[in-house]
Design a protein around this motif. Structure first.
Motif: not given
Length: 146
Positions: A92-120
């Motif tokens: 859903g849009e409120a959860a940041t789904q931008t393409v309405p086709h079910l998908h799972v993101h597999v996101v490798p992470r490193w300290h200091g990457d551009a993603v940052g925190r995902i939880w408040p």
């Protein structure tokens, strides 16, 4: 369910997108890089069948999607050597789904990457609010299991 002619992910499933950086395909799923990856190695895993979101997902397809997600996560770990990994699935849009086709993101992470925190860093829900949500959800889960 047939492909959605307006869905960019269905286009990838049908091999109609020459720009898709596909990393895995089998009879149930396709995995590929998004156009704007959050980090290098960020991969999307989708069912080949057009399903809008998790609420349209059946158990068998969920199993295939989970197996492929594990396979891609293992490949990401070996190929990219990340310090961590996020598995993100939004609906859903409120959860940041931008393409309405079910998908799972597999996101490798490193300290200091551009993603940052995902939880408040913190929330301010009262015990009454938490207890109410707990009881409603627990009750619904019990109903679903019967």
């Amino acid at each position: 369910m047939s492909p959605d002619p307006d869905c960019p992910f269905c286009e990838i499933v049908q091999r109609d997108d020459p720009d898709a950086r596909e990393v895995y395909r089998d009879e149930h799923v396709v995995a590929f890089f998004p156009l704007e990856p959050a980090t290098l190695g960020h991969t999307l895993v989708i069912p080949r069948e057009h399903l809008a979101d998790i609420w349209a997902l059946d158990g068998a397809t969920a199993g295939h999607l989970a197996q492929a997600t594990l396979r891609v996560a293992d490949a990401v770990r070996k190929a990219m050597n990340p310090e961590g990994l996020n598995i993100i699935q939004s609906n859903g849009e409120a959860a940041t789904q931008t393409v309405p086709h079910l998908h799972v993101h597999v996101v490798p992470r490193w300290h200091g990457d551009a993603v940052g925190r995902i939880w408040p860093p913190e929330t301010n829900y009262s015990d009454d609010q938490k207890d109410d949500a707990w009881e409603r959800l627990r009750s619904e889960c019990r109903t679903e299991l019967q």
